[in-house]
Each structure stands twice: as C-alpha cells, then as structure tokens.
Motif scaffolding. Structure first.
Motif, short mmCIF file in Angstrom:
data_model
loop_
_atom_site.label_atom_id
_atom_site.label_comp_id
_atom_site.label_asym_id
_atom_site.label_seq_id
_atom_site.Cartn_x
_atom_site.Cartn_y
_atom_site.Cartn_z
N ASP A 13 0.85 -1.19 0.00
CA ASP A 13 0.00 0.00 0.00
C ASP A 13 0.89 1.25 0.00
O ASP A 13 1.70 1.43 0.90
CB ASP A 13 -0.88 -0.04 1.27
CG ASP A 13 -1.92 1.06 1.29
OD1 ASP A 13 -1.95 1.89 0.36
OD2 ASP A 13 -2.72 1.08 2.25
N CYS A 14 0.74 2.07 -1.02
CA CYS A 14 1.52 3.31 -1.06
C CYS A 14 1.00 4.26 0.01
O CYS A 14 -0.20 4.39 0.21
CB CYS A 14 1.41 3.98 -2.43
SG CYS A 14 2.02 2.95 -3.76
N ASP A 109 -3.59 2.60 -5.47
CA ASP A 109 -2.25 2.57 -4.88
C ASP A 109 -2.00 1.31 -4.05
O ASP A 109 -1.10 1.28 -3.24
CB ASP A 109 -2.04 3.81 -4.02
CG ASP A 109 -2.97 3.86 -2.83
OD1 ASP A 109 -4.03 3.20 -2.88
OD2 ASP A 109 -2.65 4.54 -1.84
MG LIG Z 1 -2.53 4.01 0.36
#
Ligand SMILES: [Mg+2]
Length: 412
Positions: A13-14, A109
């Motif tokens: 997860d960005c 993302d």
């Molecule tokens: Mg994120």
C-alpha cells in the motif's frame, strides 16, 4: 498448484500516494503541510491524500478542505492529477511484477502479490524480500509503501495498515491471535459501517470476538456475509491473488450528435447533453472504467468549433455527474442563445472502475454515498437495456424532443 495453506501473500500500500507523487514533482512540498483535494470550489472538495506534516495536524483523508483548514490553517492544497498518479501506479506495479506474475491491483495505490512460488528465486525470506521491494519503490520511484505479509489476503491487507509509513508487518498463524484479534471489527476488509453496527448490536466489538462467536447465529442474522466475515476473522480466506490483467484497453470514450435543429435555449442544450452524457456513461460502465477528465466540443452553425475540458470532481461513470460537468463547461465557454449545431462529449484519463471505486470507497462522505447509489441505479438501467433494447429506458427530459436526441441515434 499452490498449497493454499501455506501461501505467502503481500499487500503493498503506497503511503499518502497522491501527496507523495506531488512531492516527487515538487520536493519543496515536503517541508510544508500539504494535501491533495478535490475541487475546492465545490462541496466535493474533500481531502484525497495528505503528506506526513499534514498528518501531524490531524488532517484526515475524506474530510472536507474546510474541516482540514480549521485544524491546519497553513495547509497547502493541490489539485489531483490523476494522469500522473496513473503513471506512477504503472511504474510501481511494474516493479511488483518483477517478483511475481501474480499481482492483483486493489485500488489505485494498493496491490496484492502472491510470492509463494517465486520467493525461492529471491533468497527465500519473505520479510527480507518485502523490505527489498519497499526500498526499491522508495529509491526508484520516490514514494514509500507499507507491506502486510500473511498467508491470506484479508490479513495481509490488515497488516499493511498496522505500521506505516515505510514499514512491513508480518501476520503469521502463530501471532495472528495477538496481533489481529484485539483490533476493532471495522478494521477487517469488507466490514463497513452497517455491518459494524449490526455486529456491535450483538456485542461484538473486536475481530477476536467475531472469530469466537457463533457462526450459525451470524449466518442467520447476516446471511452469507455473516459466515464469510466469521471465516475472515479466523484467517480462513482462500481467495486467490488474480493474475494482473491488462488495464486501460480504452483510452477515451466519446459521443457526438449533430442535432436535427440548432440548439438555442438552455433547455435544448440540457436535452442534448443528457443523451450524450448517458451514452458516454453507459459505455464507460460497460468497459468498467471511470473518467477523470470530461471534454466538450461545440460546433456552431458556421461549422466553427471550440473545445474545452474540465476535471471531474471525482472519477465517475455516472450520467448526472458527466452531465453536470459538461453543462458547467458549456455555460463557461458559450453564450447561451447562440445556435449550436453539434456537441461531442468525450471522457478521458480513464481509470479502471475498481481502482477508482476502492480509492473512494472509504469516503463515507454523503457525496460519495449518493454517487454509489447513482451508480447502482445506472447499472440496473444498463441491465434492463441489455435485455429490452437501448430505447427501453430514456430520460424524462429527452422524451418527445424535436432536436433528434435519444432513441436510435447513430454513433459518431
Ligand atoms: Mg494508500
């Protein structure tokens, strides 16, 4: 064949993705509290992502710009640039793809990776490999990610939320009861506000309480979903990480009409663009895409044309949203009363529907709830049209019009 009992799944997860991308373009933003937010002029002006400094002021995703600025008056607001985020998303996923072909995108993302069968090629240590991927994304792309590792997707997803930014969390069969069971049930994927309320009413507050509840009671009260979340709480999730599909086969969707007579009044224009917006939205839904940019081109009676475009307040494939943006464009660019011969509406900068939806699904703001409702209504319309033909449902405002809009018009 993968042994489902011993899978190694990452959820990557960005962190503050949109804000991180903006910081790559403008490093000076790292030194000030900054957030990416929807159009500040509309009520849709909500925080989409914030940087670390804004987080210190307790600026939260999905709150309004107004709420955020109350907490942090100096907050810098950036407009979203979905095209850039899309490009970064491709680059991030390309790196994931070097480690396994089982990469499933989940939101703009986030991605699930199943490295069970490829781990041995990269040293064989799940934690070390996760750290390697995390460092590569940071140095090569400039954004930080957090990774959850587990034997199933549900706990991997949960894990990536536990420590962030720039961190890895491992949830094993040995530690999950200590790590996961103390958390509130709402932390579990797919448990939304309504389910949380229902579970609370049964006295269930933590994931552990859910895991140890009576499965049959849950099934009776909540149906299939009850059984499902009971299993999830116990780490029983066999759903596979799907092969990365081809994204963005469609670049834009457009629809144009030359009207039977010139459009003069605002009402004429509204009738015309209702049909165009409806067609564009239906085709976006059929392609499972949402657009972030809407372009309108208008041709006058001398065949002179103008083109203008605008960002959609949120990624959309809903007729009314496309209609509203198109109307706004026309009102700004055209003096109503000047005859219009033809209009084309084009939706571009497309995102796969699931990417856009997941990103927005945690916006419990009324605006997005309305949006989801509108989407569901329009999907029902699509189903009826599929069964009974395109003309089986039309918008009230387009019935019996004399401008040649609606019915069986030809695609341009
Ligand atoms: Mg994120």
């Amino acid at each position: 064949m993968t042994n489902l009992q011993n899978r190694i799944i990452y959820h990557c997860d960005c962190n503050g993705f949109f804000a991180s991308v903006e910081e790559v373009f403008r490093p000076e933003y790292k030194k000030v509290p900054m957030a990416v937010a929807g159009d500040p002029e509309t009520r849709r002006g909500i925080i989409l992502a914030k940087n670390e400094l804004a987080k210190k002021y307790n600026v939260k995703t999905a709150e309004t710009i107004w709420q955020a600025k109350k907490k942090c008056p100096g907050l810098i607001i950036c407009k979203p640039r979905y095209k850039a985020y899309n490009e970064f998303c491709e680059r991030v996923n390309a790196i994931y793809g070097e480690y396994t072909d089982l990469v499933e995108r989940f939101g703009v993302d986030e991605s699930f990776l199943d490295v069970t069968n490829s781990l041995h090629c990269f040293g064989g240590d799940p934690l070390a490999l996760a750290n390697e991927i995390k460092e590569r994304i940071k140095t090569e792309i400039g954004v930080t990610i957090s990774i959850g590792i587990s034997w199933n997707k549900i706990f991997a997803k949960l894990g990536s939320d536990l420590k962030k930014p720039d961190a890895v969390t491992v949830i094993t069969k040995e530690n999950y009861k200590q790590v996961v069971w103390q958390l509130p049930v709402s932390d579990l994927l797919f448990i939304g506000r309504n389910t949380t309320q229902a579970l609370n009413s049964f006295g269930i507050r933590t994931i552990g309480e859910l895991a140890n509840f009576d499965e049959e009671f849950l099934a009776k009260k909540l149906g299939k979903a009850g059984r499902q979340i009971y299993k999830f709480a116990n780490g029983q999730d066999d759903s596979p990480v799907k092969l990365d599909g081809e994204y963005e086969p469609v670049k834009s969707v457009g629809k144009g009409l030359t009207f039977k007579r010139d459009l003069i009044t605002e009402r004429d224009i509204k009738t015309g663009i209702t049909v165009l917006a409806d067609s564009v939205a239906a085709r976006l839904r059929a392609a499972k895409m949402k657009c972030t940019t809407i372009q309108v081109s208008i041709k006058d009676v001398e065949f002179k044309s103008i083109q203008r475009q605008k960002q959609a307040p949120v990624p959309t494939n809903v007729t009314t949203e496309i209609f509203n943006t198109a109307l706004k464009i026309i009102k700004e660019a055209w003096s109503i009363g000047k005859p219009i011969r033809a209009i084309t509406i084009t939706a571009s900068n497309l995102l796969p529907e699931n990417m856009a939806t997941v990103q927005l699904s945690f916006f419990e703001a009324p605006a997005s709830a309305d949006n989801t409702k509108a989407e569901n209504v329009e999907k029902a319309v699509d189903a009826i049209r599929k069964k009974h033909g395109k003309g089986s449902i039309t918008h009230a405002s387009t019935v019996n019009n004399d401008i040649g809009a609606g019915g069986s018009h030809k695609e341009e």
